[in-house]
Design an enzyme around this catalytic site. Sequence first.
Site, PDB file in Angstrom:
ATOM      1  N   LYS A   1       4.993 -52.790  -1.925  1.00  0.00           N
ATOM      2  CA  LYS A   1       5.272 -51.590  -2.717  1.00  0.00           C
ATOM      3  C   LYS A   1       4.492 -50.429  -2.107  1.00  0.00           C
ATOM      4  O   LYS A   1       3.264 -50.472  -2.002  1.00  0.00           O
ATOM      5  CB  LYS A   1       4.843 -51.817  -4.166  1.00  0.00           C
ATOM      6  CG  LYS A   1       5.089 -50.597  -5.045  1.00  0.00           C
ATOM      7  CD  LYS A   1       4.814 -50.901  -6.502  1.00  0.00           C
ATOM      8  CE  LYS A   1       5.064 -49.684  -7.367  1.00  0.00           C
ATOM      9  NZ  LYS A   1       4.802 -49.960  -8.785  1.00  0.00           N
TER      10      LYS A   1
ATOM     11  N   LYS B   1       9.837 -52.135  -2.030  1.00  0.00           N
ATOM     12  CA  LYS B   1      10.083 -50.975  -2.880  1.00  0.00           C
ATOM     13  C   LYS B   1       9.407 -49.750  -2.304  1.00  0.00           C
ATOM     14  O   LYS B   1       8.241 -49.853  -1.952  1.00  0.00           O
ATOM     15  CB  LYS B   1       9.525 -51.280  -4.282  1.00  0.00           C
ATOM     16  CG  LYS B   1       9.586 -50.134  -5.250  1.00  0.00           C
ATOM     17  CD  LYS B   1       8.906 -50.501  -6.535  1.00  0.00           C
ATOM     18  CE  LYS B   1       8.983 -49.315  -7.472  1.00  0.00           C
ATOM     19  NZ  LYS B   1       8.319 -49.562  -8.729  1.00  0.00           N
TER      20      LYS B   1
HETATM   21  C1  PBG Z   1       4.635 -48.971 -12.198  1.00  0.00           C
HETATM   22  C2  PBG Z   1       6.028 -48.956 -11.699  1.00  0.00           C
HETATM   23  C3  PBG Z   1       6.585 -47.862 -11.036  1.00  0.00           C
HETATM   24  C4  PBG Z   1       7.914 -48.188 -10.801  1.00  0.00           C
HETATM   25  C5  PBG Z   1       8.133 -49.467 -11.313  1.00  0.00           C
HETATM   26  N1  PBG Z   1       6.929 -49.939 -11.856  1.00  0.00           N
HETATM   27  C6  PBG Z   1       6.039 -46.538 -10.710  1.00  0.00           C
HETATM   28  C7  PBG Z   1       4.772 -46.398  -9.987  1.00  0.00           C
HETATM   29  O1  PBG Z   1       4.283 -47.307  -9.316  1.00  0.00           O
HETATM   30  O2  PBG Z   1       4.201 -45.318 -10.107  1.00  0.00           O
HETATM   31  C8  PBG Z   1       8.858 -47.245 -10.114  1.00  0.00           C
HETATM   32  C9  PBG Z   1      10.292 -47.417 -10.365  1.00  0.00           C
HETATM   33  C10 PBG Z   1      11.147 -46.274  -9.960  1.00  0.00           C
HETATM   34  O3  PBG Z   1      10.706 -45.233  -9.417  1.00  0.00           O
HETATM   35  O4  PBG Z   1      12.339 -46.396 -10.200  1.00  0.00           O
HETATM   36  N2  PBG Z   1       3.901 -50.092 -12.115  1.00  0.00           N
END
Ligand code: PBG
Length: 341
Positions: free
Chosen positions: A211, A264
Amino acid sequence: MSSETNFSPTQINLSNLRVRPRRLRRNNSIRSMVQETQLTVNDFIYPLFVMEGENKTVEVSSMPGSYRFTLDLLLKEVKESYELGIKAIALFPLTPEDLKDSIGTESYNPDGLIQRSIRAIKKEIPDILIITDIALDPYNIDGHDGIVTETGEILNDETVEQLVKQALSQAEAGTDIVAPSDMMDGRIGAIRQALDGAGYHHVGILAYSAKYASAYYGPFRDALDSAPKAGDKKTYQMDPANTREALKEVELDIAEGADMIMVKPALAYLDIIHQVKANTNVPVAAYNVSGEYAMIKAAGKLGWIDENKVMLETLLSIKRAGADLILTYFAKQAAQLLQQK
Ligand code: PBG
């Protein structure tokens, strides 16, 4: 007739050309037969936002067509999605401000919004798979995925302890799969061990392994009001410049017990999806994140692109890159279009 259509080649002679790839593109039938990648409704995981209250939806301003639902209306959305063939949803709660604290206590409240949502969905639509997010940001006053110290440091091991409680609480409520999205070190092993210790052998783990610290998450943070109050997420989420680090994270999470892993965001990271797929033997998920959704919606609204075609082409590209599963806010819209095909 224009002079162009009377054109007859005199300079070149292709009469001996044996290989003509266009033969396999002559009509729909042959094109379908040689198609290498098929996008189907089985590929989709539908992320959904749930909020407190009754009989209400609020459209997320930066994500047109995406809503926060109160639980009663969420059930309707989940039912419709399941009837369209969608097999899994990923649930994200909007926590009321007064329930947030610095250690995310609300995340393991047995009667919290996410726990109630899991129970209600399992009761009404038992066959749809529920995937629930593990991270502190929706519950944390600081808007970070982990516990923040006074000096702004994000604590790792203390956070993992909270994440374990969150996972157990969701498992107790009946979730099928927990999805740690926090990027703390060692959390997959700790969660696996705790789940097994409590008899939840059947609860799976989808690890957000690679991520990235991405600007594409902006609209999601609007949806949940979960943007970091200070600083950024770069001490836990990955540098967009790195590939080998993604492979390392994936390897660690699989070794710690992840059933499936995730890359991601998706679009700016198709190369990462491809490499992760080539280097692993567990299902690979990719998250077509909020900013990717927003860009297609915005250009579609302006009439600058054909929204439906660009959407399907985009989802196909994620699959072709190597994703077995795609988390996408387009899941329902895409399922409807694929059904008409
Ligand atoms: C937070 C989380 C995020 C997303 C999913 N879980 C945002 C972040 O890490 O700030 C992002 C999903 C998206 O942008 O569609 N744990």
